[in-house]
Design a protein around this motif. Structure first.
Motif, PDB file in Angstrom:
ATOM      1  N   ARG A 102     -26.684   9.619  12.453  1.00  0.00           N
ATOM      2  CA  ARG A 102     -24.528   8.951  12.631  1.00  0.00           C
ATOM      3  C   ARG A 102     -24.253   7.790  12.578  1.00  0.00           C
ATOM      4  O   ARG A 102     -23.555   6.719  12.540  1.00  0.00           O
ATOM      5  CB  ARG A 102     -23.780   9.872  12.182  1.00  0.00           C
ATOM      6  N   ASP A 103     -24.470   7.611  14.232  1.00  0.00           N
ATOM      7  CA  ASP A 103     -24.348   6.089  14.597  1.00  0.00           C
ATOM      8  C   ASP A 103     -24.886   5.055  14.153  1.00  0.00           C
ATOM      9  O   ASP A 103     -24.484   4.208  14.173  1.00  0.00           O
ATOM     10  CB  ASP A 103     -24.278   6.759  16.555  1.00  0.00           C
ATOM     11  N   GLN A 104     -26.695   5.661  13.600  1.00  0.00           N
ATOM     12  CA  GLN A 104     -26.965   4.409  13.426  1.00  0.00           C
ATOM     13  C   GLN A 104     -26.432   3.792  12.230  1.00  0.00           C
ATOM     14  O   GLN A 104     -26.068   2.832  11.539  1.00  0.00           O
ATOM     15  CB  GLN A 104     -28.451   4.917  12.780  1.00  0.00           C
ATOM     16  N   LEU A 105     -26.312   4.870  11.180  1.00  0.00           N
ATOM     17  CA  LEU A 105     -25.656   4.581  10.087  1.00  0.00           C
ATOM     18  C   LEU A 105     -24.429   4.103  10.006  1.00  0.00           C
ATOM     19  O   LEU A 105     -23.930   3.130   9.077  1.00  0.00           O
ATOM     20  CB  LEU A 105     -25.166   5.949   9.098  1.00  0.00           C
ATOM     21  N   LYS A 106     -23.565   4.251  11.104  1.00  0.00           N
ATOM     22  CA  LYS A 106     -21.983   3.811  10.757  1.00  0.00           C
ATOM     23  C   LYS A 106     -22.192   2.429  11.628  1.00  0.00           C
ATOM     24  O   LYS A 106     -21.455   1.371  10.825  1.00  0.00           O
ATOM     25  CB  LYS A 106     -21.591   4.854  12.203  1.00  0.00           C
ATOM     26  N   GLU A 107     -22.883   2.077  12.762  1.00  0.00           N
ATOM     27  CA  GLU A 107     -23.543   0.557  13.004  1.00  0.00           C
ATOM     28  C   GLU A 107     -24.410  -0.126  11.880  1.00  0.00           C
ATOM     29  O   GLU A 107     -23.504  -1.618  11.871  1.00  0.00           O
ATOM     30  CB  GLU A 107     -24.439   0.929  13.927  1.00  0.00           C
ATOM     31  N   LYS A 109     -23.302   0.550   9.008  1.00  0.00           N
ATOM     32  CA  LYS A 109     -22.074  -0.145   7.665  1.00  0.00           C
ATOM     33  C   LYS A 109     -21.320  -0.780   8.439  1.00  0.00           C
ATOM     34  O   LYS A 109     -21.054  -1.678   7.011  1.00  0.00           O
ATOM     35  CB  LYS A 109     -22.003   1.254   7.114  1.00  0.00           C
ATOM     36  N   GLU A 110     -21.392  -0.644   9.901  1.00  0.00           N
ATOM     37  CA  GLU A 110     -20.318  -2.118   9.556  1.00  0.00           C
ATOM     38  C   GLU A 110     -20.610  -3.059   9.830  1.00  0.00           C
ATOM     39  O   GLU A 110     -20.117  -4.164   9.181  1.00  0.00           O
ATOM     40  CB  GLU A 110     -19.465  -1.610  11.248  1.00  0.00           C
ATOM     41  N   THR A 166     -29.232   7.881   5.308  1.00  0.00           N
ATOM     42  CA  THR A 166     -28.406   8.840   4.195  1.00  0.00           C
ATOM     43  C   THR A 166     -28.796   9.786   3.598  1.00  0.00           C
ATOM     44  O   THR A 166     -28.202  11.132   3.796  1.00  0.00           O
ATOM     45  CB  THR A 166     -26.883   7.998   3.186  1.00  0.00           C
TER      46      THR A 166
END
Length: 407
Positions: A102-107, A109-110, A166
């Motif tokens: 989730r942290d990797q995905l957030k980073e 996406k940003e 994802t």
């Protein structure tokens, strides 16, 4: 722009995670196989030893049966606990991986969003052409063209990476729900097994109270029984030694100290075939549970008394037919004055022994095939039907459980 991680690091992380997942999966399969084995064993115990509680068994037999049942149930509880604990570790590992993803995905996406905005501002074909035309020379223009292509490819890779992470996150969440469900099921099953164990332990203790009142008498019976066992084991040893001596004499070897058979080429081939089936031999009876294992073990009646078993004792159904576990030749038939007959079958330098029979279907010298019926198991006055099965390598007893399939 962030530096792209090397493929080597990505692949290494992937293979490490796959290796860990596979090892966990293999361990779960191994534990589940054990759990099913103990569950099936309990069913067999109930069917063969506890199906008719009206049957008048001796206190000693009842305690032995309950002790055996309790030990199998305790093994079942232990392996189920191991499964639940392993699932707990898998759940924790999945939760940590989900959090990290989730942290990797957030980073990602940003970073991707910022890249898209930047790309949008300079997206027009005119700005790209001007970027190329403003080059000082052809070499610089070529490098700028390569940069534009790399940047476009990097955008595409980042989009694919977001998509794959994802999907992985979705799979992990699904797997996590399944693991939690499996664990809850195991915990509930174990509660029921523990309740049944408590009942059996209480029943066992009540029987032991009766036995302790006359422990000396029961201890004397156990010693007498062991003496009878030792007597027939000595007879079996004598017969095997005579057969070894005869094989040596026939081959012209006059040594009296030899402990191994002198085999013909055919007998050697038979022995090799027997060895190649180690762990795959059929049971000597169709239905049965190993009530007494191979080796020396304490008596469930009196821990100070040792039970010495040169083989295994298999509890089976009444009038159970005994089968040869492998092709061979009947080496001897033992007929005891105050005991039940036994059959010895030779398979090259290996010998299988079937004791406590009521009927014999073969005689000395007969050639038998695998699973051929050779007799019936005797039933005691207390209603106990027990086959004593042993295996020898020349005159040395070895553990049959290693040779018979899932014994």
């Amino acid at each position: 722009m962030r530096h792209k991680p090397t493929y080597l690091i990505v692949l290494l992380c992937f293979f490490l995670s796959m290796s860990f997942a596979n090892s966990q999966s293999d361990k779960q399969k191994e534990l589940e196989a054990k759990r099913q084995k103990y569950q099936n064993e309990l069913k067999q115990i109930n069917a063969l030893l506890f199906s008719d509680r009206k049957k008048e068994k001796s206190l000693v037999s009842l305690v032995e049966d309950l002790s055996y049942k309790v030990s199998v149930r305790q093994n079942l509880i232990k392996v189920t606990n191991d499964q639940a604990n392993l699932l707990t570790r898998e759940i924790n590992a999945n939760q940590n991986e989900i959090s990290s993803l989730r942290d990797q995905l957030k980073e990602l996406k940003e970073s991707y969003a910022a890249m898209v905005v930047k790309s949008y501002k300079s997206k027009s074909e005119q700005s790209r052409v001007m970027f190329l035309l403003s080059s000082d020379n052809f070499k610089q223009a070529y490098k700028r063209l390569q940069y534009i292509k790399q940047y476009a490819n990097y955008q595409k890779e980042q989009g694919e990476l977001i998509k794959s992470k994802t999907l992985k996150l979705q799979d992990l969440n699904t797997d996590l729900l399944r693991q939690k469900k499996d664990k809850d099921k195991l915990v509930q099953e174990n509660k029921l097994v523990k309740k049944q164990l408590e009942i059996e332990l209480k029943e066992q203790e009540e029987l032991m109270v009766s036995i302790r009142k006359n422990l000396n008498s029961y201890a004397s019976q156990a010693k007498k029984k062991q003496q009878e066992i030792d007597k027939i084991d000595r007879e079996i040893d004598r017969l095997i030694r005579e057969a070894i001596a005869a094989s040596n004499k026939k081959a012209g070897n006059t040594s009296t100290s030899s402990n191994t058979f002198v085999l013909t080429p055919e007998a050697k081939a038979l022995a090799r075939n027997f060895e190649s089936n180690k762990g795959k031999l059929p049971w000597p009876v169709e239905k049965g549970v190993v009530k007494v294992k191979y080796g020396t073990q304490p008596s469930p009646i009196d821990r100070n008394i040792s039970i010495k078993s040169n083989g295994v004792r298999i509890a089976t159904e009444k009038n159970a037919v005994v089968r040869a576990v492998f092709k061979g030749t009947v080496l001897a038939v033992i007929s005891q004055k105050n005991g039940n007959p036994a059959i010895l079958i030779q398979h090259g330098n290996y010998i299988t022994v079937y004791k406590n029979l009521s009927k014999l279907y073969v005689e000395k010298g007969d050639v038998v095939e695998t699973k051929q019926q050779i007799g019936e198991v005797s039933t005691s006055r207390e209603g106990e039907t027990m086959l004593w099965f042993s295996l020898y390598d020349s005159n040395k007893p070895i553990n049959p459980a290693i040779w018979v399939y899932k014994m």
